[in-house]
Design an enzyme around this catalytic site. Structure first.
Site: not given
Length: 330
Positions: A61, A165, A197-198, A220, A306
């Site tokens: 992603h 990410d 995606e998130e 990922d 994150h």
């Protein structure tokens, strides 16, 4: 420092605003002259034809987590909500950048010391240096998105940056495609750089419906278990790709998991098995489209996911590329 990794991580692109990173990827792969399309949701999809072979979809992603402005107060301070999974303790004290280059610092209400004991996003605000609401509105508006402003830096044999990410997954897919084009393939290969995606793996579902693959692999990052008092997770940086067994959203199809394990063993690639208690990937969406798609995941171990300073091991990244290429090529 790898220039492409630096460019991928430093390109602004929160969920639903992936056009900048999509442009970077398209320019990087342009010389390969692959069939390419962008679907209605914004997924970037390449195809390497292999007549009569099963269709393999590989997905990474493009979007990154961020914040969205919800309110501007009379003094020019901004309240915000999450776009993706944000831990307020990782947000506090960090800088965010808007599409127009405006920078802000995430700060906390300080009147009550108890705030820090049970910190929530609604106790935070963004300071962009404005002196009033009117001043702030010259630079930002309610509904504007911002992302972590985190430089990409090499630390020993590791890289730390915001947005690893999943820009590092995008990097793995780009490099694997470079190695696979023009070679004899095991599969008709579809490479999808997915969107959104998130916020619920939305892009992968749409993209996979359009492709109707016979099998799929998601790329990922995953969490870590090798720092002091960290998660109880058998994943370490520097020990190779993590082949997923299960996460919070899916159980990897055993046949695809075993295919990845066999490829790693046959090519002498170190690997780890991943059992992740929280989070999921594009694989969870792809696995359940149409009549179902056998699906697995190659994960890149990533400390401080994150946050503004995620960290991956360069050797792990290189081994992820080798593993994916081993699957693709005869």
């Amino acid at each position: 420092m790898n220039e492409l990794i630096q460019t991928l991580t430093q390109t602004w692109g929160p969920t639903s605003y992936e056009e900048g990173i999509r442009g970077v990827i398209m320019r990087e792969l342009d010389s390969l002259h692959m069939d390419c399309r962008v679907d209605a949701l914004g997924n970037l999809i390449y195809c390497i034809p292999a007549s009569g072979k099963p269709k393999l979809l590989v997905s990474a992603h493009m979007d990154q987590i961020g914040i969205i402005i919800t309110h501007v107060d009379k003094d020019g301070f901004l309240r915000f909500g999450a776009v993706g999974g944000l831990d307020p303790y990782k947000v506090l004290g960090h800088r965010f950048v808007f599409a127009n280059g405006t920078l802000g610092v995430a700060a906390v209400e300080s009147k009550e010391h108890k705030t820090l004991e049970h910190l929530t996003l609604d106790k935070l605000f963004l300071d962009i240096g404005a002196v009033s609401k009117d001043d702030a509105l010259l630079h930002v508006a309610v509904g504007d998105f911002a992302v972590y402003a985190g430089d990409c830096v090499q630390v020993g044999n590791r890289v730390t940056s915001a947005a690893l990410d999943d820009r590092i997954g995008c990097y793995v897919l780009i490099e694997a495609l470079k190695a696979a084009v023009g070679k004899k393939l095991n599969y008709e290969t579809y490479a999808m750089f997915s969107v959104q995606e998130e916020i619920g793996i939305k892009g992968a579902k749409v993209g996979a419906w359009g492709i109707q693959p016979d099998l799929a692999i998601a790329l990922d990052v995953t969490a870590w278990g090798d720092t002091p008092e960290s998660y109880v997770l058998d994943i370490s940086l520097g020990k190779g790709p993590a082949i997923k067994v299960k996460d919070a959203g899916m159980v990897a199809t055993p046949a695809i998991r075993d295919l990845l394990i066999e490829a790693a063993k046959n090519h002498g690639i170190p690997f780890q098995l991943e059992v992740l208690q929280g989070g999921t990937t594009d694989a969870a969406a792809i696995q359940t489209i149409a009549n179902g798609v056998p699906t697995g995941v190659i994960s890149i171990p990533d400390r401080y996911v994150h946050s503004a300073s995620e960290m991956v091991d360069i050797g792990d990244v290189e081994d992820c590329i080798k593993l994916l290429v081993a699957v693709l090529l005869k």
